[in-house]
Motif scaffolding. Structure first.
Motif, PDB file in Angstrom:
ATOM      1  N   LEU A 195       8.507   0.289   7.562  1.00  8.35           N
ATOM      2  CA  LEU A 195       7.879   1.625   6.753  1.00  8.35           C
ATOM      3  C   LEU A 195       7.038   2.319   7.971  1.00  8.35           C
ATOM      4  O   LEU A 195       5.692   2.136   7.768  1.00  8.35           O
ATOM      5  N   PHE A 196       7.596   2.988   8.953  1.00  8.58           N
ATOM      6  CA  PHE A 196       6.846   3.227   9.876  1.00  8.58           C
ATOM      7  C   PHE A 196       5.730   4.294   9.683  1.00  8.58           C
ATOM      8  O   PHE A 196       5.909   5.369   8.846  1.00  8.58           O
ATOM      9  N   PRO A 197       4.613   4.152  10.472  1.00 12.65           N
ATOM     10  CA  PRO A 197       3.472   4.974  10.018  1.00 12.65           C
ATOM     11  C   PRO A 197       3.359   6.466  10.721  1.00 12.65           C
ATOM     12  O   PRO A 197       3.736   6.556  11.751  1.00 12.65           O
ATOM     13  N   ALA A 198       3.488   7.551   9.976  1.00 13.59           N
ATOM     14  CA  ALA A 198       3.878   8.828  10.120  1.00 13.59           C
ATOM     15  C   ALA A 198       3.474   9.628   8.995  1.00 13.59           C
ATOM     16  O   ALA A 198       3.069   9.284   7.905  1.00 13.59           O
ATOM     17  N   SER A 199       3.735  10.982   9.302  1.00 12.53           N
ATOM     18  CA  SER A 199       3.498  11.945   8.082  1.00 12.53           C
ATOM     19  C   SER A 199       4.943  12.167   7.364  1.00 12.53           C
ATOM     20  O   SER A 199       5.741  12.775   8.360  1.00 12.53           O
ATOM     21  N   GLY A 215       4.443   0.798  -9.450  1.00 13.12           N
ATOM     22  CA  GLY A 215       5.288  -0.391  -9.289  1.00 13.12           C
ATOM     23  C   GLY A 215       6.803   0.166  -9.209  1.00 13.12           C
ATOM     24  O   GLY A 215       7.787  -0.752  -8.918  1.00 13.12           O
ATOM     25  N   THR A 216       7.243   1.588  -9.603  1.00 14.41           N
ATOM     26  CA  THR A 216       8.419   1.878  -9.503  1.00 14.41           C
ATOM     27  C   THR A 216       9.099   1.986  -8.041  1.00 14.41           C
ATOM     28  O   THR A 216      10.174   1.595  -7.939  1.00 14.41           O
ATOM     29  N   THR A 217       8.400   2.106  -7.118  1.00 16.45           N
ATOM     30  CA  THR A 217       8.908   2.431  -5.695  1.00 16.45           C
ATOM     31  C   THR A 217       9.091   0.819  -5.009  1.00 16.45           C
ATOM     32  O   THR A 217      10.074   0.603  -4.427  1.00 16.45           O
ATOM     33  N   LYS A 218       8.405  -0.171  -5.540  1.00 16.75           N
ATOM     34  CA  LYS A 218       8.408  -1.507  -5.135  1.00 16.75           C
ATOM     35  C   LYS A 218       9.684  -2.039  -5.616  1.00 16.75           C
ATOM     36  O   LYS A 218      10.283  -2.661  -5.047  1.00 16.75           O
ATOM     37  N   SER A 219      10.027  -1.774  -6.816  1.00 18.64           N
ATOM     38  CA  SER A 219      10.999  -2.289  -7.567  1.00 18.64           C
ATOM     39  C   SER A 219      12.421  -1.520  -6.936  1.00 18.64           C
ATOM     40  O   SER A 219      13.349  -2.196  -6.644  1.00 18.64           O
ATOM     41  N   TYR A 233       0.791  -1.263  -0.057  1.00 18.09           N
ATOM     42  CA  TYR A 233      -0.200   0.167   0.168  1.00 18.09           C
ATOM     43  C   TYR A 233       0.888   1.134  -0.061  1.00 18.09           C
ATOM     44  O   TYR A 233       0.653   2.128  -0.648  1.00 18.09           O
ATOM     45  N   ILE A 234       1.729   1.192   0.852  1.00 16.35           N
ATOM     46  CA  ILE A 234       2.750   2.646   1.075  1.00 16.35           C
ATOM     47  C   ILE A 234       3.490   2.803  -0.390  1.00 16.35           C
ATOM     48  O   ILE A 234       3.496   3.880  -0.715  1.00 16.35           O
ATOM     49  N   TYR A 235       3.906   1.525  -0.860  1.00 11.97           N
ATOM     50  CA  TYR A 235       4.537   1.821  -2.324  1.00 11.97           C
ATOM     51  C   TYR A 235       3.829   2.568  -3.411  1.00 11.97           C
ATOM     52  O   TYR A 235       4.298   3.521  -4.186  1.00 11.97           O
TER      53      TYR A 235
END
Length: 564
Positions: A379-383, A346-350, A332-334
């Motif tokens: 991938l710590f939940p924050a802003s 898919g760029t960030t996941k790669s 989800y974050i990617y």
């Protein structure tokens, strides 16, 4: 020249001066000599004047004994016969010995010899018996007429002119009595002393010095006025500000976490958004919601008024921040990063898969087999501020760095062993399960206890299996309540299938928040093996499977009522 034994007058009077009695000049002179010098002859006769060591007298000669080392400071005096016309006098019981005055004889007193003994012994000399105290009368030709007393006219006094050395040209107008004017001798004085008009002091001022002083004083006054104005403006005046909503030119400003009003204002001034820090802080204080400005990257216009800038930063549409909710998976974050940076899906996941080892993971989070995502749980939940044009790896590094900081505060490395876990990696995995299974924070502590109870080797209820639906959803990348029957779930061949394997999954299945980690560190004591959340306000826990089935039936009824 002043001689020993005579006053410092100029010369004897004229013998025929009639102003001093009928006895004539000779009588006056004889009387004066007799009172001053006894039976001595006039020392002003045509005798050769010599220095102090060679003084001679016509009428007699002083004799001084050589210095006696036994009596320092008291010269030895020879006896003196009674002088003619004067009886011998005594003081304090001692005869007054003035030395020998032998008429007709002359003896030179060598320079450096001791002075005559004090006729008064230890007392000081009689200054009123010397020619200096009572100078001899002047001859008629030498006398000055007494100045007539002029009538005194009251004239207004003129103020004395300032004659400070700074404004003077170096001339000294003072009269020290050594000038060439008459009466300028040592005993006389200047004209002012004899009643004459004093010299008028010359006006002497250095124009250049006055100009320099004036310029310095003017410059100092200008400096004081400038800094005084700046102080007044800073304390009481309105700070400089732009007018309006700004220009068409936009700029992105990143506000760090925890930044205060002046720090935010400084960044805005640096980027040309507002004109001064004071104007922004003042506008922030006047706005009721001004304190709610969050960290992040804001897209703002240049040349905005302070009030407009505050309003724009309170609008979420202008805040270029990526907010990660608690319990979200890495997939989800990617996708959110790709969307924020306007990248191809898919760029960030790669990038995460290829550069996971260079993004800042701790050693205990690497080298685990069968992981679906190496960054899951970090991938710590924050802003996070995400500026336009940023790279995906830069955003991922910020998230991993934040996770390391939070986990360090909670000291999960040290506390994992006390809970029967092998590593902080397993503790993080437990926290990820608590986060997605518990749903509500007020249930986290009991849900954490259920996880630890099912991991026990002697667990006869689930035989060491966790059997969590959340793991099936993780495998399928879904989020549903109807995962299927238990028989069908056991057939799924996957290391994350907790209906099939015993123990924990290979790694976290979500990115837990602080509350879920704290519950994993401090589970509530209890014998529970099962739980079901009937609604948001109600989660029931049970020890046996029969009890759990009854709770599930109640859960189904609640779903039907709510139309789910």
């Amino acid at each position: 020249m002043t001689e020993y034994g005579r006053g410092p007058g100029s010369e004897p009077w004229h013998p025929e001066d009639p102003a001093y009695g009928p006895q004539g000049w000779e009588g006056q002179q004889a009387y004066y000599q007799q009172t001053q010098y006894g039976n001595q002859q006039d020392p002003y006769q045509q005798q050769p004047q010599q220095g102090y060591g060679d003084q001679q007298y016509q009428g007699g000669q002083e004799h001084y004994a050589p210095h006696d080392p036994q009596q320092q400071g008291v010269p030895h005096q020879q006896g003196v016969p009674q002088q003619q016309g004067y009886p011998q006098q005594t003081y304090a019981g001692q005869p007054y010995d003035t030395g020998t005055w032998d008429t007709g004889q002359q003896a030179a007193m060598p320079y450096g010899a001791h002075a005559p003994a004090d006729p008064y012994g230890a007392q000081g000399p009689d200054l009123y018996g010397t020619p200096e105290a009572y100078p001899p009368p002047q001859p008629p030709g030498r006398r000055r007429a007494e100045p007539e007393q002029e009538p005194v006219h009251a004239e207004p006094e003129e103020p004395e002119e300032e004659n400070h050395p700074f404004f003077s040209d170096g001339d000294d107008d003072r009269d020290d009595g050594d000038g060439d004017e008459p009466g300028g001798s040592r005993r006389g004085g200047g004209q002012g002393r004899r009643g004459g008009k004093p010299k008028k002091k010359k006006k002497s001022r250095n124009g250049l010095a006055c100009l320099v002083v004036a310029l310095v004083m003017a410059g100092g006054a200008s400096g004081v006025a400038y800094f005084g104005y700046q102080f007044w403006q800073g304390r009481f005046g309105e700070a400089p500000d732009f007018a309006g909503d700004g220009t068409n030119e936009t700029v992105q400003v990143e506000i760090p976490k925890g930044a205060g009003g002046y720090e935010i204002a400084a960044l805005l001034v640096e980027n040309g958004v507002v004109k001064s820090q004071g104007a922004f802080v003042s506008a922030q204080e006047k706005n009721p919601a001004g304190k709610n400005i969050q960290d992040g990257v804001y897209t703002l216009k240049k040349g905005m008024s302070a009030a407009s800038a505050v309003e724009a930063m309170l609008d979420p549409a202008n805040r270029n921040a990526l907010t990660i909710p608690e319990g979200k998976r890495s997939a989800y974050i990617y996708a959110q990063i790709d969307k924020k940076l306007e990248l191809k899906p898919g760029t960030t996941k790669s990038v995460a898969t290829a550069k996971a080892k260079s993004l800042g993971l701790p050693a205990w989070a690497t080298g685990h087999p069968d992981l679906k995502d190496p960054l899951e749980g970090f991938l710590f939940p924050a802003s996070y501020p995400v500026a336009k044009g940023a790279k995906p790896e830069d955003v991922l590094k910020k998230m991993v760095a934040r996770a390391n900081a939070e986990y360090g505060k909670l000291d999960i490395e040290t506390k994992a062993a006390s809970l029967g876990l092998k590593s902080p990696w397993e503790l993080l995995t437990v926290a990820s399960l608590v986060q997605v299974e518990g749903k509500y924070k007020h249930d986290f502590d009991k849900v954490s206890r259920v996880v630890y109870n099912r991991l026990k080797p002697n667990n006869i209820e689930t035989v060491g299996r966790l059997e969590f639906d959340s793991t099936i959803n993780y495998i399928k990348e879904e989020s549903t309540l109807d995962v299927g029957t238990v028989a069908d779930l056991r057939k799924i061949d996957d290391p994350y299938n907790t209906y099939d394997i015993k123990g924990l999954t290979p790694g976290p299945i979500s990115n837990p928040g602080v509350d879920a980690i704290k519950s994993a560190l401090n589970p509530t004591p209890g014998p529970w093996y099962y739980f079901v959340s009937i609604n948001e306000d109600k989660t029931v826990f049970s020890v046996t499977n029969e009890e759990h089935n009854r709770n599930v039936e109640q859960y189904e009824k609640e779903r039907e009522k709510s139309g789910q």
